[in-house]
Design a protein around this motif. Sequence first.
Motif, PDB file in Angstrom:
ATOM      1  N   UNK A  13       0.819  -1.214   0.000  1.00  0.00           N
ATOM      2  CA  UNK A  13       0.000   0.000   0.000  1.00  0.00           C
ATOM      3  C   UNK A  13       0.854   1.267   0.000  1.00  0.00           C
ATOM      4  N   UNK A  14       0.308   2.306  -0.577  1.00  0.00           N
ATOM      5  CA  UNK A  14       0.990   3.594  -0.568  1.00  0.00           C
ATOM      6  C   UNK A  14       0.841   4.216   0.822  1.00  0.00           C
ATOM      7  N   UNK A  15       1.623   5.238   1.076  1.00  0.00           N
ATOM      8  CA  UNK A  15       1.538   5.895   2.388  1.00  0.00           C
ATOM      9  C   UNK A  15       0.167   6.534   2.597  1.00  0.00           C
ATOM     10  N   UNK A  16      -0.429   7.080   1.555  1.00  0.00           N
ATOM     11  CA  UNK A  16      -1.765   7.676   1.704  1.00  0.00           C
ATOM     12  C   UNK A  16      -2.819   6.599   1.964  1.00  0.00           C
ATOM     13  N   UNK A  17      -2.686   5.433   1.345  1.00  0.00           N
ATOM     14  CA  UNK A  17      -3.617   4.332   1.623  1.00  0.00           C
ATOM     15  C   UNK A  17      -3.474   3.868   3.074  1.00  0.00           C
ATOM     16  N   UNK A  18      -2.238   3.799   3.532  1.00  0.00           N
ATOM     17  CA  UNK A  18      -1.990   3.383   4.909  1.00  0.00           C
ATOM     18  C   UNK A  18      -2.578   4.390   5.889  1.00  0.00           C
ATOM     19  N   UNK A  19      -2.354   5.674   5.649  1.00  0.00           N
ATOM     20  CA  UNK A  19      -2.891   6.709   6.533  1.00  0.00           C
ATOM     21  C   UNK A  19      -4.409   6.695   6.537  1.00  0.00           C
ATOM     22  N   UNK A  20      -5.013   6.501   5.371  1.00  0.00           N
ATOM     23  CA  UNK A  20      -6.472   6.442   5.289  1.00  0.00           C
ATOM     24  C   UNK A  20      -7.033   5.265   6.056  1.00  0.00           C
ATOM     25  N   UNK A  21      -6.345   4.141   6.019  1.00  0.00           N
ATOM     26  CA  UNK A  21      -6.825   2.949   6.723  1.00  0.00           C
ATOM     27  C   UNK A  21      -6.656   3.083   8.227  1.00  0.00           C
ATOM     28  N   UNK A  22      -5.592   3.730   8.662  1.00  0.00           N
ATOM     29  CA  UNK A  22      -5.354   3.836  10.104  1.00  0.00           C
ATOM     30  C   UNK A  22      -6.201   4.912  10.759  1.00  0.00           C
ATOM     31  N   UNK A  23      -6.670   5.882   9.983  1.00  0.00           N
ATOM     32  CA  UNK A  23      -7.499   6.939  10.559  1.00  0.00           C
ATOM     33  C   UNK A  23      -8.994   6.677  10.383  1.00  0.00           C
ATOM     34  N   UNK A  24      -9.357   5.612   9.679  1.00  0.00           N
ATOM     35  CA  UNK A  24     -10.772   5.297   9.462  1.00  0.00           C
ATOM     36  C   UNK A  24     -11.432   4.942  10.776  1.00  0.00           C
ATOM     37  N   UNK A  25     -12.684   5.360  10.897  1.00  0.00           N
ATOM     38  CA  UNK A  25     -13.443   5.084  12.113  1.00  0.00           C
ATOM     39  C   UNK A  25     -14.401   3.930  11.868  1.00  0.00           C
ATOM     40  N   UNK A  26     -14.866   3.329  12.921  1.00  0.00           N
ATOM     41  CA  UNK A  26     -15.841   2.259  12.821  1.00  0.00           C
ATOM     42  C   UNK A  26     -15.278   0.942  13.301  1.00  0.00           C
ATOM     43  N   UNK A  27     -16.114  -0.049  13.235  1.00  0.00           N
ATOM     44  CA  UNK A  27     -15.722  -1.366  13.719  1.00  0.00           C
ATOM     45  C   UNK A  27     -14.737  -2.016  12.738  1.00  0.00           C
ATOM     46  N   UNK A  28     -13.787  -2.814  13.240  1.00  0.00           N
ATOM     47  CA  UNK A  28     -12.733  -3.382  12.382  1.00  0.00           C
ATOM     48  C   UNK A  28     -13.255  -4.189  11.191  1.00  0.00           C
ATOM     49  N   UNK A  29     -14.325  -4.943  11.370  1.00  0.00           N
ATOM     50  CA  UNK A  29     -14.867  -5.733  10.258  1.00  0.00           C
ATOM     51  C   UNK A  29     -15.399  -4.831   9.143  1.00  0.00           C
TER      52      UNK A  29
END
Length: 76
Positions: A13-29
Amino acid sequence: LRRVTLDLLGRIPTSSEYEGATTAKGDPDTRYASCVTRLMQDPEYALYQGEVLSEILYNGRPGSGEFVDYLRRRVQ
């Protein structure tokens, strides 16, 4: 994120994809499901999966370009 991106797109993943995934809210599933959906809608998905299918069907040898294009269109 790294494993699913490698499996679906054939790259890390790109750094922006990684940042987007780590800052996303909600349940893990739910976050995982939305990540998979987003990756499968990426144009790189059809390109990579067409190559993977071609290698499987041709037993690791290069397939015909026309057939690989057909596989890519079907995956898309």
